[in-house]
Structure formats: structure tokens, C-alpha cells
Scaffold this motif. Sequence first.
Motif, PDB file in Angstrom:
ATOM      1  N   GLU A  58       0.836  -1.204   0.000  1.00  0.00           N
ATOM      2  CA  GLU A  58       0.000   0.000   0.000  1.00  0.00           C
ATOM      3  C   GLU A  58       0.870   1.253   0.000  1.00  0.00           C
ATOM      4  OE1 GLU A  58      -3.616   2.013   2.648  1.00  0.00           O
ATOM      5  OE2 GLU A  58      -2.829   0.026   3.138  1.00  0.00           O
ATOM      6  N   THR A  59       1.934   1.243   0.793  1.00  0.00           N
ATOM      7  CA  THR A  59       2.872   2.369   0.805  1.00  0.00           C
ATOM      8  C   THR A  59       3.520   2.560  -0.554  1.00  0.00           C
ATOM      9  OG1 THR A  59       3.341   2.021   3.154  1.00  0.00           O
ATOM     10  CG2 THR A  59       4.950   3.297   1.897  1.00  0.00           C
ATOM     11  N   PHE A  60       3.894   1.442  -1.194  1.00  0.00           N
ATOM     12  CA  PHE A  60       4.502   1.492  -2.528  1.00  0.00           C
ATOM     13  C   PHE A  60       3.533   2.104  -3.539  1.00  0.00           C
ATOM     14  CE2 PHE A  60       4.684  -0.804  -6.633  1.00  0.00           C
ATOM     15  CZ  PHE A  60       5.870  -0.267  -7.137  1.00  0.00           C
TER      16      PHE A  60
ATOM     17  N   TYR B 210      -6.243  -0.802  -6.327  1.00  0.00           N
ATOM     18  CA  TYR B 210      -4.936  -1.273  -6.801  1.00  0.00           C
ATOM     19  C   TYR B 210      -4.414  -2.418  -5.933  1.00  0.00           C
ATOM     20  CZ  TYR B 210      -4.966   3.145  -9.395  1.00  0.00           C
ATOM     21  OH  TYR B 210      -5.296   4.192 -10.224  1.00  0.00           O
ATOM     22  N   LEU B 211      -4.636  -2.311  -4.633  1.00  0.00           N
ATOM     23  CA  LEU B 211      -4.179  -3.360  -3.725  1.00  0.00           C
ATOM     24  C   LEU B 211      -4.951  -4.657  -3.966  1.00  0.00           C
ATOM     25  CD1 LEU B 211      -2.240  -3.957  -1.390  1.00  0.00           C
ATOM     26  CD2 LEU B 211      -4.004  -3.212   0.199  1.00  0.00           C
TER      27      LEU B 211
ATOM     28  N   SER C 123       6.292   1.288 -10.538  1.00  0.00           N
ATOM     29  CA  SER C 123       5.090   1.013 -11.326  1.00  0.00           C
ATOM     30  C   SER C 123       4.242  -0.053 -10.645  1.00  0.00           C
ATOM     31  CB  SER C 123       5.481   0.569 -12.743  1.00  0.00           C
ATOM     32  OG  SER C 123       4.358   0.099 -13.451  1.00  0.00           O
ATOM     33  N   TYR C 124       3.113   0.345 -10.059  1.00  0.00           N
ATOM     34  CA  TYR C 124       2.219  -0.652  -9.486  1.00  0.00           C
ATOM     35  C   TYR C 124       1.498  -1.426 -10.576  1.00  0.00           C
ATOM     36  CZ  TYR C 124      -0.783   3.542  -9.875  1.00  0.00           C
ATOM     37  OH  TYR C 124      -1.425   4.672 -10.320  1.00  0.00           O
TER      38      TYR C 124
ATOM     39  N   GLN D   6       8.493  -4.811   4.210  1.00  0.00           N
ATOM     40  CA  GLN D   6       8.808  -3.399   4.409  1.00  0.00           C
ATOM     41  C   GLN D   6       8.872  -2.711   3.046  1.00  0.00           C
ATOM     42  OE1 GLN D   6      12.237  -2.744   7.015  1.00  0.00           O
ATOM     43  NE2 GLN D   6      12.007  -4.818   7.848  1.00  0.00           N
ATOM     44  N   PRO D   7       8.607  -1.397   2.989  1.00  0.00           N
ATOM     45  CA  PRO D   7       8.615  -0.692   1.700  1.00  0.00           C
ATOM     46  C   PRO D   7       9.919  -0.835   0.925  1.00  0.00           C
ATOM     47  CG  PRO D   7       7.617   0.678   3.395  1.00  0.00           C
ATOM     48  CD  PRO D   7       8.173  -0.525   4.098  1.00  0.00           C
ATOM     49  N   GLU D   8      11.035  -1.054   1.613  1.00  0.00           N
ATOM     50  CA  GLU D   8      12.332  -1.173   0.942  1.00  0.00           C
ATOM     51  C   GLU D   8      12.718  -2.625   0.646  1.00  0.00           C
ATOM     52  OE1 GLU D   8      11.942   0.387   3.856  1.00  0.00           O
ATOM     53  OE2 GLU D   8      11.752   2.441   3.082  1.00  0.00           O
TER      54      GLU D   8
END
Length: 499
Positions: A37-39, A60-61, A115-116, A179-181
Motif C-alpha cells: 500500500e505504501t509502494f 490497486y491493492l 510502477s504498481y 517493508q517498503p524497501e
Amino acid sequence: MGNSRYCIFVILMTQLPTALIQGLSLLSLNSAAPAIETFIIRSHQSRYGSLPSESNTMLYLTLAQSALVWGCVVGALSVSSVLRNLSPKNSMLFSHIVNIIAVIVSAPVAYFTASYESLIVGRFITGVARGLGFAVSMVIVADTSVRSRLGFFQSPFEACVAISAVLGAGLGHSEALGQPELWVWLLSLPGTTSILYIIAYRWIPETPIFLLRRENDLGAENLLRRLRAVDEDVAAECAILKQELIDESRRKSIPISSIFQAPDLRYQFLVTALTMNAMQLGGTQAILMYSNVMLLTAGVDSAYVTFVTMAINGQIIIAFPIFYLLEKRYGTKRVFVVGIVIASAGVLILTIANALQKTLPWMSYLAICGLVTMVFGLVVGPILTLQSLITELTTSSTRPTVVFYCNGIYWFIGAVTSTVFPYSFASFGAYAYVPYVVICFAYIPFGLFLIPETYRRTNRQIQLSIRTKSSLQLSEIFSISKRYKHSVSEGSDVGHVVE
């Protein structure tokens, strides 16, 4: 006659990499949803200079989750074409190549290009590999293992899927790769299992049936000697396989319309389709992909939902030995029914507890118990018996057509569930479980009376039972149910009793 060590190696190297792909890709986004979601938010903001709306973020999720199962629909529908143009061994290799492409698109490409859309497309391609590999592995094991042990050697596939799903859920935790990273590494893991298969590819043979189709009788017999545990004449088994191929040639490229015109084939198809989809219709897809949300709604602390999800899916460690003992003693059909009964009680408890949770806070603990019971029943019954029972109900002459369509239905139901459930659960809460309550309880009489007995029966006896049942009215089928125990004790078939 049993399977040799070499045969077990072939089965494991066919099942294990495919099962790991199935499980790792299934639950990873369940736990890593906050990171994804953060991405999505960051990608939208960097591209358009504004934050996406809450509804768009949810869309999108949900697409990132459900695209996996919609891809499975395409993969399942492509099985027949792939097997027709490639050997079973090369079909499996093709599915792993597709999976590697999917990993590249969904992980590094999506991450480094922000790019999601690439994430969604990559997940869809992963689903294609899952749907294809799921069916091809079933065909390979069915055509490789000794028939009397199919139930046992098909079942570990679902056990491996569940264990790898637990691993995926744990790695997707916010303190691990969720995690986002770091989520890019999480989505890259399924690619390593495909590499494992590619390494083992040179030692994996074609199936005996494939060699017989190529009129390589000597090669098929030599391969059967390597695949069987004792050094004895395999001419009899080879003759049986050749006879099945003769039957297959008579029904070559049989269309679905012809299946529904023949009463016994129609009955076989319908029973197989309903049996195969018991886990999907029972709510398994919703639980696997959205259990964290379900647990949060039930009152579980957000810091522990992933661990509870892992524990719920980790029941396979306990369920598998229980299943093995029950299957060995009573057969897959009866274990299927036992699992459905347990799952029915669990989903009823889950529904009632969720409905009363706001009034009685302690109901959250009962809801967890209901979810645990429901999953345990689905694992012991429909999940672990999935491939083995389907294999027992079909023959090599009907299996490709029946599994092709049933597999497509299986993934289509899962895709619809994965897309619709988040919205229905958000709108109706506990009442979103009501359809699963009705379906689970309806499966009890279906399993008892409409699925033919499989315990200690040859495929010919099972097919005779199917032909007998297909000629009876529903009331007559119910009336002969009491004869099952007597017929099983005498080693006869229900069809013999009726006739």
C-alpha cells in the motif's frame, strides 16, 4: 508393488518447486499489504504529484492480490494446449520459465520503475505459471506413481503448499521482508524454486504414458522398472496403461458437449468439479488472501495478526499426519467428508462470533477458534484430498478433459472470490460468511452419498460405481448409502450391490 526411490525423487522434484511457488506467492501480500500500500501511494504521488484516493488505493491493492488468481484461470485454460504441444516434462519446464519472467516483472521491474501496474501484471503472469504448474504436476504424478499409492503421493503437494504459504506469511511480516524497501526480495523468492527445478530437469524422465503414446513400449517398460520399488515384471502394468490409451483414442479430443451427453461421463465430471472446488466454495481463497483483515475485524491486535495467520495455516504440520492415518485406514472419500464436517462447524462458529463481537468483546477469541477449526477441517478434508481424490475419480482417458475444465472452474471461483470478498466483507461484515456456511453444510450429504467409495477399490470398480450412480435417481442414491459399509467390508463395489 510400490514406488522406487528414483520415483519418489521424480515426484518430489515435480511437486516441491511448484508447491513452493503456489504457497509463497499466495500469502506474501496478505502480510505485506501495508508495504505494498505504501509502494502504491508513493508511486502514484511521484507520477501525478498527488496522493491516490482511498478507494483507488484499495482497488490497486485488491488487483495486486486478485491478479494472481485471474492469472491462474488463464494458466488452467492453457493446460490442454501446452500438454498437446509439449511433453509433460517440458510443460513443467515451461511453467517455471513463465514464473521466472513473472518474478522479474513483478519485483525488480515494478520496484525500480515505481510502477504498481507492473506489479499487477507480474502477479498475473505468476498466476499463469501457478495454474499451469498446478495441473501439470497432477498429471505427471498420476502418470508416474503406482496407482495403489496415488492417494499418498499426491497429498504431499498440498502439504508443501500450506507450509510454503506459512513461510510466505512470515517473511511478509513488517519486521521481516514486508517493508517498503524490502518487499522486492519477498516477491523474488518464488523464482529460486524455478531455478531448483531447472537444475534437476536433466534427471527427470518423461512419463511412461507419454512414451506409450509415442509407441515406445520398450522405453516405457524400462522406465517403469526404474520407477517401481521391486525388480519384477511390469508387463501387466504396462498392458493396463496401454488399454487405457486405447480407450482414450476412442474418445480422443472429446468435447465438453459429448461429456454431458454420456450419463456416466457427465456424472464423473460433475462430481469431480464439485469435489475439486469444495475448498474454493468453502472460502479457502478468502481466508488465505485476506485472513489478516478478517482477524483484525475479529479483534486481534495488529501486532499479532500475521503470527495468528501463520499458526492457522501452519496447522498442516498437525493435519497431515492425521490425514495420513485416516486416509490409510478409511480412504480419501471418507477423509473428505470428515474434513467438511469439521469445516462446517468452524465456519458456523466464525460467523456467529463475528456477528456478536461488538456486543460481546470476548467473542473475538471464539471467532479465532472458529477460523482455526474451519481451516483445520478444510486442510484435513478438501485440501489434502484434492489431487488424490480427483485422480481416483478419473482415468487417464478422461483425466485431461475433466481436469482441464474443472481446473478452469476452480481458479475462476478463486479469482471471483479474491476480487469480490474484500468489498463484500467491508459492506456486510460477518454476514459475508453466510454463503460459506450454507455451502459447507450442503457438501456433507454430497460427500456421503454422491461421491463413489474409493477405499481399496480399483479404478474399474470406481468407474462402475459412477456408472451405477449415474443411472439412478437421487432418492435411490440416498437409499443405498447404508450399503457402503457392508460393501467395503467385503471388498466389493456399491455398483455390484445394486446390480
